[in-house]
Design a protein around this motif. Structure first.
Motif, PDB file in Angstrom:
ATOM      1  N   TRP A 127       8.051  -5.063  -5.837  1.00  0.00           N
ATOM      2  CA  TRP A 127       6.695  -5.617  -5.905  1.00  0.00           C
ATOM      3  C   TRP A 127       6.286  -5.826  -7.362  1.00  0.00           C
ATOM      4  CZ3 TRP A 127       7.635  -5.423  -0.975  1.00  0.00           C
ATOM      5  CH2 TRP A 127       6.760  -6.043  -0.090  1.00  0.00           C
ATOM      6  N   ARG A 128       6.631  -4.875  -8.208  1.00  0.00           N
ATOM      7  CA  ARG A 128       6.286  -5.017  -9.622  1.00  0.00           C
ATOM      8  C   ARG A 128       7.046  -6.188 -10.246  1.00  0.00           C
ATOM      9  NH1 ARG A 128       6.079   1.457 -11.269  1.00  0.00           N
ATOM     10  NH2 ARG A 128       3.917   1.766 -10.593  1.00  0.00           N
ATOM     11  N   ALA A 129       8.326  -6.330  -9.900  1.00  0.00           N
ATOM     12  CA  ALA A 129       9.121  -7.439 -10.438  1.00  0.00           C
ATOM     13  C   ALA A 129       8.577  -8.788  -9.987  1.00  0.00           C
ATOM     14  CB  ALA A 129      10.587  -7.284 -10.025  1.00  0.00           C
ATOM     15  N   ALA A 130       8.021  -8.832  -8.775  1.00  0.00           N
ATOM     16  CA  ALA A 130       7.461 -10.069  -8.234  1.00  0.00           C
ATOM     17  C   ALA A 130       6.027 -10.310  -8.705  1.00  0.00           C
ATOM     18  CB  ALA A 130       7.500 -10.028  -6.706  1.00  0.00           C
ATOM     19  N   ASP A 131       5.475  -9.357  -9.449  1.00  0.00           N
ATOM     20  CA  ASP A 131       4.073  -9.398  -9.863  1.00  0.00           C
ATOM     21  C   ASP A 131       3.162  -9.559  -8.648  1.00  0.00           C
ATOM     22  OD1 ASP A 131       2.108  -9.123 -11.792  1.00  0.00           O
ATOM     23  OD2 ASP A 131       1.936 -11.298 -12.101  1.00  0.00           O
ATOM     24  N   ALA A 132       3.532  -8.847  -7.582  1.00  0.00           N
ATOM     25  CA  ALA A 132       2.764  -8.859  -6.340  1.00  0.00           C
ATOM     26  C   ALA A 132       1.777  -7.691  -6.359  1.00  0.00           C
ATOM     27  CB  ALA A 132       3.716  -8.737  -5.144  1.00  0.00           C
ATOM     28  N   PRO A 133       0.720  -7.775  -5.561  1.00  0.00           N
ATOM     29  CA  PRO A 133      -0.304  -6.733  -5.602  1.00  0.00           C
ATOM     30  C   PRO A 133       0.189  -5.388  -5.062  1.00  0.00           C
ATOM     31  CG  PRO A 133      -0.842  -8.385  -3.935  1.00  0.00           C
ATOM     32  CD  PRO A 133       0.373  -8.867  -4.650  1.00  0.00           C
ATOM     33  N   VAL A 134      -0.143  -4.327  -5.806  1.00  0.00           N
ATOM     34  CA  VAL A 134       0.197  -2.963  -5.411  1.00  0.00           C
ATOM     35  C   VAL A 134      -1.089  -2.150  -5.375  1.00  0.00           C
ATOM     36  CG1 VAL A 134       1.441  -0.850  -6.054  1.00  0.00           C
ATOM     37  CG2 VAL A 134       2.502  -3.092  -6.445  1.00  0.00           C
ATOM     38  N   VAL A 135      -1.254  -1.379  -4.305  1.00  0.00           N
ATOM     39  CA  VAL A 135      -2.396  -0.479  -4.177  1.00  0.00           C
ATOM     40  C   VAL A 135      -1.853   0.931  -4.024  1.00  0.00           C
ATOM     41  CG1 VAL A 135      -4.435   0.142  -2.825  1.00  0.00           C
ATOM     42  CG2 VAL A 135      -3.783  -2.284  -3.063  1.00  0.00           C
ATOM     43  N   HIS A 136      -2.215   1.801  -4.952  1.00  0.00           N
ATOM     44  CA  HIS A 136      -1.845   3.218  -4.880  1.00  0.00           C
ATOM     45  C   HIS A 136      -3.013   3.967  -4.248  1.00  0.00           C
ATOM     46  CE1 HIS A 136       1.720   3.052  -7.565  1.00  0.00           C
ATOM     47  NE2 HIS A 136       1.093   1.989  -8.033  1.00  0.00           N
ATOM     48  N   VAL A 137      -2.745   4.638  -3.149  1.00  0.00           N
ATOM     49  CA  VAL A 137      -3.783   5.381  -2.443  1.00  0.00           C
ATOM     50  C   VAL A 137      -3.583   6.866  -2.709  1.00  0.00           C
ATOM     51  CG1 VAL A 137      -4.807   5.892  -0.202  1.00  0.00           C
ATOM     52  CG2 VAL A 137      -3.872   3.597  -0.655  1.00  0.00           C
ATOM     53  N   LEU A 156       0.863  -1.186   0.000  1.00  0.00           N
ATOM     54  CA  LEU A 156       0.000   0.000   0.000  1.00  0.00           C
ATOM     55  C   LEU A 156       0.892   1.225   0.000  1.00  0.00           C
ATOM     56  CD1 LEU A 156      -2.088  -2.145   0.936  1.00  0.00           C
ATOM     57  CD2 LEU A 156      -3.062  -0.379   2.391  1.00  0.00           C
ATOM     58  N   LEU A 157       0.820   1.986  -1.061  1.00  0.00           N
ATOM     59  CA  LEU A 157       1.621   3.193  -1.247  1.00  0.00           C
ATOM     60  C   LEU A 157       0.682   4.379  -1.029  1.00  0.00           C
ATOM     61  CD1 LEU A 157       4.465   4.124  -2.179  1.00  0.00           C
ATOM     62  CD2 LEU A 157       3.557   4.134  -4.482  1.00  0.00           C
ATOM     63  N   ILE A 158       0.809   5.024   0.127  1.00  0.00           N
ATOM     64  CA  ILE A 158      -0.181   6.007   0.563  1.00  0.00           C
ATOM     65  C   ILE A 158       0.239   7.444   0.260  1.00  0.00           C
ATOM     66  CG2 ILE A 158      -1.413   6.938   2.567  1.00  0.00           C
ATOM     67  CD1 ILE A 158      -1.365   4.157   3.784  1.00  0.00           C
ATOM     68  N   ALA A 194      -2.617  -1.714 -11.843  1.00  0.00           N
ATOM     69  CA  ALA A 194      -2.548  -1.498 -10.391  1.00  0.00           C
ATOM     70  C   ALA A 194      -3.898  -1.021  -9.871  1.00  0.00           C
ATOM     71  CB  ALA A 194      -1.471  -0.474 -10.054  1.00  0.00           C
ATOM     72  N   HIS A 195      -4.169  -1.346  -8.640  1.00  0.00           N
ATOM     73  CA  HIS A 195      -5.411  -0.899  -8.010  1.00  0.00           C
ATOM     74  C   HIS A 195      -5.188   0.494  -7.420  1.00  0.00           C
ATOM     75  CE1 HIS A 195      -9.343  -1.298  -6.304  1.00  0.00           C
ATOM     76  NE2 HIS A 195      -8.907  -1.126  -5.083  1.00  0.00           N
ATOM     77  N   VAL A 196      -6.108   1.418  -7.669  1.00  0.00           N
ATOM     78  CA  VAL A 196      -6.032   2.772  -7.136  1.00  0.00           C
ATOM     79  C   VAL A 196      -7.217   2.989  -6.210  1.00  0.00           C
ATOM     80  CG1 VAL A 196      -6.051   5.245  -7.679  1.00  0.00           C
ATOM     81  CG2 VAL A 196      -4.831   3.647  -9.173  1.00  0.00           C
ATOM     82  N   VAL A 197      -6.912   3.458  -5.004  1.00  0.00           N
ATOM     83  CA  VAL A 197      -7.934   3.776  -4.012  1.00  0.00           C
ATOM     84  C   VAL A 197      -7.929   5.285  -3.818  1.00  0.00           C
ATOM     85  CG1 VAL A 197      -8.517   3.596  -1.554  1.00  0.00           C
ATOM     86  CG2 VAL A 197      -7.795   1.559  -2.811  1.00  0.00           C
ATOM     87  N   ASN A 224     -14.785   3.979   3.597  1.00  0.00           N
ATOM     88  CA  ASN A 224     -15.596   4.301   2.411  1.00  0.00           C
ATOM     89  C   ASN A 224     -14.857   4.127   1.085  1.00  0.00           C
ATOM     90  OD1 ASN A 224     -17.808   5.029   4.042  1.00  0.00           O
ATOM     91  ND2 ASN A 224     -16.921   7.057   4.349  1.00  0.00           N
ATOM     92  N   THR A 225     -13.975   3.113   1.008  1.00  0.00           N
ATOM     93  CA  THR A 225     -13.210   2.925  -0.232  1.00  0.00           C
ATOM     94  C   THR A 225     -13.379   1.545  -0.874  1.00  0.00           C
ATOM     95  OG1 THR A 225     -11.231   2.093   0.904  1.00  0.00           O
ATOM     96  CG2 THR A 225     -11.395   4.504   0.569  1.00  0.00           C
TER      97      THR A 225
END
Length: 191
Positions: free
Chosen positions: A39-49, A7-9, A79-82, A92-93
């Motif tokens: 995380w990108r190299a590992a194809d792991a989940p990233v959430v940009h907040v 989670l990158l806040i 990538a998932h953006v919150v 509420n997200t």
């Protein structure tokens, strides 16, 4: 078990503005970038907040340059953006549901500011039962006055916020430890 989500806040242009105040951890963005790359190299989940302010005139008001992601933290298309309106990225997200649907039970939190969005989000994550880690050298805080009116340095504010979290809501680690753990997790998955 899936890899933990990063989670990158609130790594938005408004946070890089010197008008935001005196801050600590000048290498925080480099550490965040290293974690994001891993995380990108590992194809792991990233959430940009991203914080979207409800206050007209705020640097984080929609349409202002401050609301945009800093170029090095621009989300990739998958990538998932919150988008949040309060410090806590779970309020509420739909983030909790997004994580549960994917079976993600572990979170690594980085970003800004340690005592605000990072701390509030980590508290909720811990309370919701996620195994949560906060990366001390990939977060930063700003100097401020305490309730008694005493000036507190950004280092003081940062240290207190991490102290509030460690062992209660999250485990506090540094970038090197988290990168090593990601490699261990990847090795286990490949067996």
């Amino acid at each position: 078990m899936p890899l933990p989500a990063l989670l990158l806040i609130d790594m938005q242009n408004g946070m890089a503005d010197p008008a935001a105040g005196d801050r600590n951890n000048p290498m925080a963005e480099d550490n965040m970038a290293a974690l994001l790359a891993a995380w990108r190299a590992a194809d792991a989940p990233v959430v940009h907040v991203r914080h979207i302010s409800r206050t007209p005139g705020s640097p984080f008001w929609p349409g202002q340059p401050g609301v945009e992601f800093q170029p090095r933290f621009e989300p990739l298309t998958h990538a998932h953006v919150v988008e949040k309106n309060v410090p806590d990225c779970f309020i509420n997200t739909g983030l909790e549901r997004w994580l549960h649907v994917r079976g993600i039970t572990r979170l690594v939190i980085v970003g800004v500011s340690t005592n605000n969005s990072v701390e509030s989000s980590a508290r909720t994550a811990g309370n919701l039962g996620f195994a949560t880690q906060v990366v001390a050298d990939a977060t930063f805080a700003f100097a401020r006055r305490d309730y008694a009116g005493n000036a507190r340095s950004a280092d003081d504010v940062h240290a207190m916020a991490l102290s509030n979290l460690d062992g209660e809501y999250a485990q506090v680690l540094d970038t090197a430890a988290v990168l090593a753990q990601l490699e261990e997790d990847r090795a286990k998955l490949s067996r």
